[in-house]
Design a protein around this motif. Structure first.
Motif, PDB file in Angstrom:
ATOM      1  N   ALA B  77      12.174  29.141  34.195  1.00  0.00           N
ATOM      2  CA  ALA B  77      13.087  30.034  33.376  1.00  0.00           C
ATOM      3  C   ALA B  77      13.357  29.269  31.963  1.00  0.00           C
ATOM      4  O   ALA B  77      13.561  28.117  31.859  1.00  0.00           O
ATOM      5  N   ASP B  80      17.962  29.103  27.553  1.00  0.00           N
ATOM      6  CA  ASP B  80      18.600  28.775  26.045  1.00  0.00           C
ATOM      7  C   ASP B  80      17.947  27.365  25.775  1.00  0.00           C
ATOM      8  O   ASP B  80      18.256  26.231  26.442  1.00  0.00           O
ATOM      9  N   ALA B  83      19.734  24.257  25.257  1.00  0.00           N
ATOM     10  CA  ALA B  83      20.600  23.504  26.210  1.00  0.00           C
ATOM     11  C   ALA B  83      20.013  22.423  26.584  1.00  0.00           C
ATOM     12  O   ALA B  83      19.607  21.994  27.659  1.00  0.00           O
ATOM     13  N   LEU B  84      19.849  21.157  25.752  1.00  0.00           N
ATOM     14  CA  LEU B  84      19.485  20.050  26.117  1.00  0.00           C
ATOM     15  C   LEU B  84      20.377  18.780  25.494  1.00  0.00           C
ATOM     16  O   LEU B  84      21.155  19.206  24.445  1.00  0.00           O
ATOM     17  N   HIS B  85      20.215  17.561  25.922  1.00  0.00           N
ATOM     18  CA  HIS B  85      20.873  16.500  25.297  1.00  0.00           C
ATOM     19  C   HIS B  85      20.281  16.132  24.017  1.00  0.00           C
ATOM     20  O   HIS B  85      18.943  15.562  24.068  1.00  0.00           O
ATOM     21  N   PRO B  86      20.860  16.083  22.885  1.00  0.00           N
ATOM     22  CA  PRO B  86      19.971  15.841  21.581  1.00  0.00           C
ATOM     23  C   PRO B  86      19.382  14.419  21.551  1.00  0.00           C
ATOM     24  O   PRO B  86      18.680  14.092  20.873  1.00  0.00           O
ATOM     25  N   GLY B  87      20.097  13.501  22.157  1.00  0.00           N
ATOM     26  CA  GLY B  87      19.691  12.125  22.093  1.00  0.00           C
ATOM     27  C   GLY B  87      18.509  11.527  23.179  1.00  0.00           C
ATOM     28  O   GLY B  87      18.050  10.596  22.816  1.00  0.00           O
ATOM     29  N   ARG B  88      18.289  12.436  24.082  1.00  0.00           N
ATOM     30  CA  ARG B  88      17.205  12.395  24.896  1.00  0.00           C
ATOM     31  C   ARG B  88      15.850  12.594  24.363  1.00  0.00           C
ATOM     32  O   ARG B  88      15.790  13.892  23.761  1.00  0.00           O
ATOM     33  N   HIS B  92      11.548  12.554  28.177  1.00  0.00           N
ATOM     34  CA  HIS B  92      12.604  11.951  29.131  1.00  0.00           C
ATOM     35  C   HIS B  92      13.354  13.140  29.676  1.00  0.00           C
ATOM     36  O   HIS B  92      13.985  13.215  30.942  1.00  0.00           O
ATOM     37  N   HIS B  93      13.728  14.176  29.056  1.00  0.00           N
ATOM     38  CA  HIS B  93      14.053  15.367  29.439  1.00  0.00           C
ATOM     39  C   HIS B  93      13.232  16.259  30.607  1.00  0.00           C
ATOM     40  O   HIS B  93      13.741  16.692  31.756  1.00  0.00           O
ATOM     41  N   LEU B  95      11.186  14.477  32.365  1.00  0.00           N
ATOM     42  CA  LEU B  95      11.041  13.696  33.308  1.00  0.00           C
ATOM     43  C   LEU B  95      12.189  13.642  34.432  1.00  0.00           C
ATOM     44  O   LEU B  95      11.894  13.708  35.658  1.00  0.00           O
ATOM     45  N   TRP B  96      13.512  13.941  34.092  1.00  0.00           N
ATOM     46  CA  TRP B  96      14.452  14.094  34.888  1.00  0.00           C
ATOM     47  C   TRP B  96      14.091  15.446  35.697  1.00  0.00           C
ATOM     48  O   TRP B  96      14.497  15.562  36.760  1.00  0.00           O
ATOM     49  N   LEU B  97      13.970  16.491  34.826  1.00  0.00           N
ATOM     50  CA  LEU B  97      13.569  17.704  35.663  1.00  0.00           C
ATOM     51  C   LEU B  97      12.530  17.509  36.617  1.00  0.00           C
ATOM     52  O   LEU B  97      12.566  18.111  37.722  1.00  0.00           O
ATOM     53  N   ARG B 124      13.308  11.982  19.852  1.00  0.00           N
ATOM     54  CA  ARG B 124      14.688  12.862  20.349  1.00  0.00           C
ATOM     55  C   ARG B 124      14.663  14.058  20.091  1.00  0.00           C
ATOM     56  O   ARG B 124      14.351  14.613  18.970  1.00  0.00           O
TER      57      ARG B 124
END
Lengths: 269, 320
Positions: B77, B80, B83-88, B92-93, B95-97, B124
């Motif tokens: 899906a 938005d 909707a993610l951490h701007p510093g990552r 890496h975003h 990767l955690w998913l 980033r």
């Protein structure tokens, strides 16, 4: 349209994902460094500022040497708050719950990685504090002649105070995580946590004249009660024993995490 | 396959979903259209288990989303993109998913390649343009190689190249046999992308139909005629029993006669013409036809489109 699953068992996936998040967040390394630096520096300063001019001055050398925990806990608390409110603030929480719909498991996984990191960095901070105090305290008059042998982990109460301080920091982190999950906003959550820690610790002595109320408020204050674990002198004068104090803080932590889990389950993300 | 049945959801006084029901079947792109506030995003959030419905149910592959252990392998899906951490970093975003689904770093690099983010994967995400974030969001949706995909306004904010890319991607995902649901508040966006349409208004389905059938029905067997003498042509055709209307300078729309008859009548009357073609309605016209007698829906349109309610057809405003 599936592919083989390498590695991680399903049970630990949430922990694995949360650990990856924590270690790839740019603030994490700075948080660890700040916790160690603030704690050790404050402990060293306290050790330098206090003085024991004569034999049996009545001070608790271990507690002074670990005084930095009272400052370091603010770093821990704010970092733990941001671990969850950072996700609410950016909307990333929806990605989290889309990938991991078991919200209770997500909270548990966050608790595990935040507590784990706090235990590790807290150990460094506490050992650094004791080392600094061991070097500085003799210059402030805490000498064997005045009845203060050098601080040593071989001493039972000192070891308990040191290990208890590390545990204290981890419990503060978990307490903060629970409050922040319930509150969801960074500033509000940090305010609530720091207020409950510092204000509740100071209020009895500033605003409550009645000694019975003072005693009660001291006993239920998470900071006063929790830091009883650092005491190695005049234990009988404390309103709670060291481990009773830890139990009070543990109760606060359990309550905040329970509230967080209930709200997570009920609320729309 | 995504099944939504009788969803109800109320936010305070607002009835966001009022018996929303439809099915997204594999192998085709289903467009999910309606004005802002019609309940598209809410429906998607309920499907993902982010919001709880007051009634009804939503199933992904026959199961509630929240019961899935590796949900991203069942449904990808994009809700938005911001909707993610701007510093990552982007990598890496993802990767955690991936780790949350038991997937490894190899799959992360595959989807990064797939959406064309390889050159910026280690930057980033906070510095990404909206188009790059959309690509990152699509990479996340594709991570688990899911049989179903759901994208909320995926072309919003994309440059033309990105729009073409998304359309092609959606087509190829459906061609691979996946169920694809894509929402839009712009009918024209779906014209060349969707096979099937679920049109919604005020929290429920107004129409659930194939795009071809919808356009066919709206075209209504009309014939478009181009002639230098529209008056004579209209006269001749009317006498032959057709209903005629002048629709522009030198253009006449004819209904009631097939194009062969139109040609014969004009030829018999000696009226010159340069073109006779079957009239093909646009999706927007079809939509207007469809909702023309739906008073309640039109009221919904007015209620939702504060600044654009009298604006051009088919565009109901921006954002959600």
């Amino acid at each position: 349209m599936t592919r083989p699953v390498p590695g991680t068992g399903t049970r630990l996936r949430e922990v694995h994902a949360e650990w990856t998040k924590l270690r790839t967040a740019p603030g994490t390394l700075w948080t660890v460094l700040a916790l160690v630096a603030v704690t050790v520096a404050t402990s060293a300063a306290a050790s330098a500022l206090v003085s024991c001019p004569s034999s049996g001055c009545g001070h608790d050398a271990v507690r002074i040497g670990l005084a930095g925990v009272q400052a370091g806990q603010a770093v821990t608390a704010v970092a733990a708050v941001l671990a969850i409110t950072g996700e609410y603030g950016t909307g990333m929480i929806r990605a989290t719950f889309t990938a991991m719909p078991r919200r209770g498991a997500v909270l548990a996984a966050k608790a595990v990685v935040v507590a784990g990191l706090t235990l590790a960095s807290g150990t460094v901070a506490v050992l650094g504090s004791l080392l600094a105090a061991r070097l500085v305290l003799p210059h402030s008059g805490f000498t064997p002649e005045h009845g203060f042998p050098p601080l040593s982990l071989a001493d039972g109460p000192t070891l308990r105070a040191a290990a208890g301080s590390v545990l204290y920091l981890a419990l503060i982190a978990l307490f903060s995580l629970g409050v922040a999950t319930a509150v969801r906003d960074s500033a509000a959550a940090a305010g609530v946590v720091l207020g409950l820690l510092y204000a509740l610790a100071a209020v009895p002595f500033v605003m409550v004249p009645d000694p019975d109320w003072q005693l009660l408020l001291w006993r239920i204050s998470p900071m006063n009660a929790g830091l009883a674990v650092q005491s190695t002198a005049n234990l009988s004068a404390l309103p709670l024993t060291p481990w009773q104090g830890v139990a009070v803080l543990t109760a606060w932590t359990a309550a905040s995490l329970l509230l967080a889990a209930l709200l997570l389950r009920r609320r729309d993300a | 396959m995504i099944e939504v049945s009788g969803l109800r959801k109320r936010y305070g006084q607002t009835m966001a979903l009022d018996g929303m029901s439809f099915t997204v079947t594999p192998g085709r792109v289903t467009g999910f259209v309606g004005p802002n506030g019609a309940g598209k995003s809410t429906t998607m959030r309920v499907i993902l288990g982010l919001d709880a419905a007051d009634g009804g149910h939503a199933l992904v592959g026959g199961r509630p989303y929240r019961s899935l252990r590796s949900p991203l392998r069942h449904l990808g899906a994009l809700l938005d993109a911001a909707a993610l951490h701007p510093g990552r970093t982007a990598r890496h975003h993802l990767l955690w998913l991936a780790h949350s689904q038991g997937l490894g770093v190899r799959r992360v690099d595959e989807v990064i390649e797939l959406v064309g983010l390889a050159p910026v994967a280690r930057r980033r995400a906070g510095g990404f343009s909206l188009g790059m974030r959309q690509r990152l969001g699509i990479a996340a949706a594709l991570l688990g190689d899911p049989p179903a995909l759901m994208l909320d306004e995926p072309v919003n904010g994309l440059d033309p190249e990105g729009v073409v890319w998304i359309r092609g991607l959606l087509r190829s995902l459906a061609a691979e046999g996946r169920a694809v649901l894509v929402s839009s508040h712009l009918m024209s966006e779906l014209q060349d992308t969707a096979d099937h349409l679920v049109v919604v208004g005020r929290g429920r389905v107004v129409a659930d139909t194939g795009v071809a059938e919808l356009i066919e029905a709206a075209s209504g067997g009309r014939v478009r005629l181009r002639t230098a003498e529209p008056a004579a042509a209209m006269d001749a055709l009317a006498r032959a029993g057709a209903v005629v209307a002048a629709t522009g300078a030198g253009t006449v729309t004819v209904s009631g006669l097939v194009s062969e008859r139109v040609v014969a009548v004009l030829g018999g009357s000696g009226v010159p013409f340069s073109e006779v073609a079957a009239h093909r309605a646009t999706l927007e016209e079809a939509y207007m036809e469809l909702t023309g007698d739906s008073v309640e829906f039109r009221a919904g349109l007015r209620a939702s489109g504060s600044s654009r309610s009298s604006g051009s057809s088919g565009s109901w405003g921006d954002g959600r």
